[in-house]
Write an enzyme that holds these catalytic residues in place. Structure first.
Site, PDB file in Angstrom:
ATOM      1  N   LEU A 387       0.990  -1.055   0.108  1.00  0.00           N
ATOM      2  CA  LEU A 387       0.026  -0.173   0.062  1.00  0.00           C
ATOM      3  C   LEU A 387       1.058   1.200   0.009  1.00  0.00           C
ATOM      4  O   LEU A 387       2.183   1.158   0.666  1.00  0.00           O
ATOM      5  CB  LEU A 387      -0.792   0.109   1.174  1.00  0.00           C
ATOM      6  CG  LEU A 387      -1.999  -1.162   1.377  1.00  0.00           C
ATOM      7  CD1 LEU A 387      -2.607  -1.006   2.764  1.00  0.00           C
ATOM      8  CD2 LEU A 387      -2.976  -1.149   0.095  1.00  0.00           C
ATOM      9  N   ASP A 388       0.373   2.219  -0.751  1.00  0.00           N
ATOM     10  CA  ASP A 388       1.352   3.564  -0.496  1.00  0.00           C
ATOM     11  C   ASP A 388       1.335   4.036   0.942  1.00  0.00           C
ATOM     12  O   ASP A 388       0.433   3.556   1.674  1.00  0.00           O
ATOM     13  CB  ASP A 388       0.491   4.622  -1.361  1.00  0.00           C
ATOM     14  CG  ASP A 388       0.261   4.756  -2.750  1.00  0.00           C
ATOM     15  OD1 ASP A 388       1.037   3.835  -3.307  1.00  0.00           O
ATOM     16  OD2 ASP A 388      -0.472   5.310  -3.312  1.00  0.00           O
ATOM     17  N   MET A 389       2.365   4.636   1.315  1.00  0.00           N
ATOM     18  CA  MET A 389       2.763   5.077   2.534  1.00  0.00           C
ATOM     19  C   MET A 389       1.624   5.791   3.029  1.00  0.00           C
ATOM     20  O   MET A 389       1.297   5.711   4.274  1.00  0.00           O
ATOM     21  CB  MET A 389       4.096   6.010   2.390  1.00  0.00           C
ATOM     22  CG  MET A 389       4.428   6.409   4.038  1.00  0.00           C
ATOM     23  SD  MET A 389       6.080   7.388   3.918  1.00  0.00           S
ATOM     24  CE  MET A 389       6.266   7.761   5.552  1.00  0.00           C
TER      25      MET A 389
END
Length: 541
Positions: A387-389
């Site tokens: 997942l994106d940060m």
């Protein structure tokens, strides 16, 4: 008009920034917002530029303190504006490539002259006629020779029949016929080879000269580009000066990209340093419509591009007290990572917004680090997907190499279902539907993605509106692919939902967080074969 502007409206209630803006991730300081609003009024009042401004352009402001202690601001635009790179209201370019009598314009005209000579040669009637004749007669030669070979084959078959005939008594005649036909084919082949070679030689006279001119153009263009990059001598707060070739030599691309040094941020800092003014805060904002591929919104603030400006600003900011990179702040180092499901072979965790999925360049905690500490006996990569940060939500973790391979295969075969929920900044009128916008990375502004119908990879997202609240729309997303920033781009792009996710600092406006959460995962258990469904509510609904 002086390049230094003093605030028209009172800013006495606004405190000065404690540190200079970290340009790649920031919230604009109130003084920068005030400066940008004044620049916006100036742009809106300039009727001459309105048609061009509607197409969209990046502008920047830099708040400075003069040697006398006065506070003002500078303004700049990226690239050129209205066909020029010098305008009274804005700071000048670092190097003026449009100077009429300068080396760049003179050499550029020489290269343009080569282009005109190439075009003239390519359009000459004799050259085009020779090329047509060569093409047509090459085909004709093939047809003539093929027909001769066909007749020779038929004649040979007839001679073979005559040889078997009891009444035929002159074998020497058959040999003479065969030799004559072979000699005739040889003469025809030689004729056509000579004829086509003559035409080819005429064509090559032109093409050799065209190729020579192209080589000269390429050599001169490359030399001119290198010369130009060396004219961009960028200063920093310590008074140190380095040219673009030097600044980019240690990067992956090794050489500066086209347009390097011509963005608003380097222009602003260079002018401030030249005049001995102290930079206090900086911001860049978009004015006008969004480009076709990129996502830019009128009046929104954007971080500096990393491809063109990363190495430049890294040098130019030296000597300033710059804010820390928020992305390197380890806000979750002491926070507990919630485990939503666990068994002997795998687990599902709820990643908080702001935590990395896998290790980055800095020593910031990540889900991978946590898993390795918690399960030191685990084998394989563990992290099945990312997942994106800035995104929160469910992540699937494998405890063995075999389980990891099985789960990754399910992702590859699209047997894993992921569902996200997000607040969008705007009203999405269509209650449900799907978005098809192919995506590719922007090499000059990583990690931004752009929509590219020709070179992008397919990306399809199904969506459904859940509810509305105060000009915002709560939606659920089911991405069919897992492209980088797929949901963020599909939300923000004008051809998508045209409503960025709340808190998306890359494609929309920054907020306290990115309001995107992976709330649901379904998959087949690699060991038991059980159909698994795991859900975790976002908490921001």
């Amino acid at each position: 008009m002086d390049k230094l502007h003093y605030f028209a409206d009172s800013t006495s209630l606004l405190s000065l920034p404690e540190k200079f803006t970290y340009p790649f991730y920031y919230t604009p300081h109130p003084l920068c917002v005030a400066a940008a609003e004044e620049v916006g009024r100036y742009l809106a009042a300039n009727e001459e530029w309105q048609e061009e401004l509607r197409k969209g352009k990046m502008f920047g402001v830099l708040v400075v303190r003069t040697g006398e202690g006065k506070i003002g601001y500078l303004a700049a635009f990226s690239g050129i504006l209205a066909g020029r790179n010098q305008h009274a209201y804005f700071v000048p370019p670092v190097y003026d490539v449009q100077e009429p009598d300068g080396f760049f314009r003179i050499e550029e005209e020489q290269i343009s002259g080569i282009n005109r000579r190439i075009e003239k040669l390519q359009e000459e009637e004799r050259y085009k006629d020779c090329k047509r004749r060569l093409a047509d007669e090459t085909i004709l030669a093939g047809q003539v020779l093929d027909e001769m070979r066909h007749r020779m084959k038929a004649a040979k078959e007839e001679r073979d029949k005559r040889r078997l005939s009891a009444t035929w008594t002159d074998p020497e005649q058959l040999i003479r016929e065969s030799q004559f036909q072979k000699a005739e084919l040889k003469r025809q082949k030689q004729y056509w080879e000579n004829h086509l070679a003559t035409l080819q030689a005429e064509v090559e006279v032109y093409e050799t000269e065209i190729e020579r001119l192209r080589t000269e153009r390429k050599t001169r263009s490359a030399a001119l580009q290198q010369w130009l990059f060396k004219q961009f001598r960028m200063l920093n707060a310590r008074g140190e000066e380095r040219n673009l070739c030097d600044l980019f030599k240690d990067t992956v691309q090794k050489t500066p990209p086209a347009g390097a040094g011509e963005c608003a941020a380097p222009k602003l800092l260079q002018y401030a340093y030249r005049n001995g003014w102290q930079p206090l805060a900086m911001a860049e904002f978009w004015w006008g419509d969004s480009p076709k591929n990129e996502i830019r919104r009128h009046g929104y603030y954007y971080p500096a591009c990393k491809g063109k400006c990363g190495p430049i600003l890294k040098h130019m900011l030296q000597g300033l007290d710059v804010e820390e990179n928020p992305l390197e702040t380890d806000v979750h180092r002491d926070a507990e990572l919630e485990i939503v499901y666990e068994d002997e072979w795998l687990l599902v965790v709820n990643k908080p917004a702001g935590m990395l999925s896998v290790p980055g360049k800095s020593d910031v905690d990540s889900v991978y680090h946590r898993m390795r500490r918690m399960y030191p006996e685990a084998t394989g990569p563990m992290i099945v997907h990312r997942l994106d940060m800035a995104t929160s939500g469910l992540m699937l973790i494998a405890k063995t190499k075999e389980v990891h391979q099985n789960l990754q295969a399910q992702f590859k075969d699209r047997k894993v279902c992921k569902r996200y929920v997000a607040w969008l900044d705007g009203i999405v009128e269509e209650k449900e539907g799907h978005i098809e916008l192919p995506l590719r990375p922007d090499p000059e502004d990583w990690p931004r993605q752009v929509v590219d119908a020709e070179h992008g990879k397919p990306a399809v997202t199904d969506y459904r509106v859940l509810r509305y609240d105060s000009g915002r729309t709560l939606v659920c997303f089911i991405p069919r692919e897992g492209r980088t920033h797929q949901l963020r781009v599909h939300s923000a792009h004008p051809l998508g939902l045209n409503a960025p996710i709340v808190g998306d600092e890359l494609y929309g406006k920054k907020a306290d967080r990115l309001y995107l959460h992976a709330e649901y995962l379904s998959f087949r258990h690699p060991v038991s074969g059980t159909y698994m469904e795991v859900e975790k509510e976002s908490g921001f609904e």
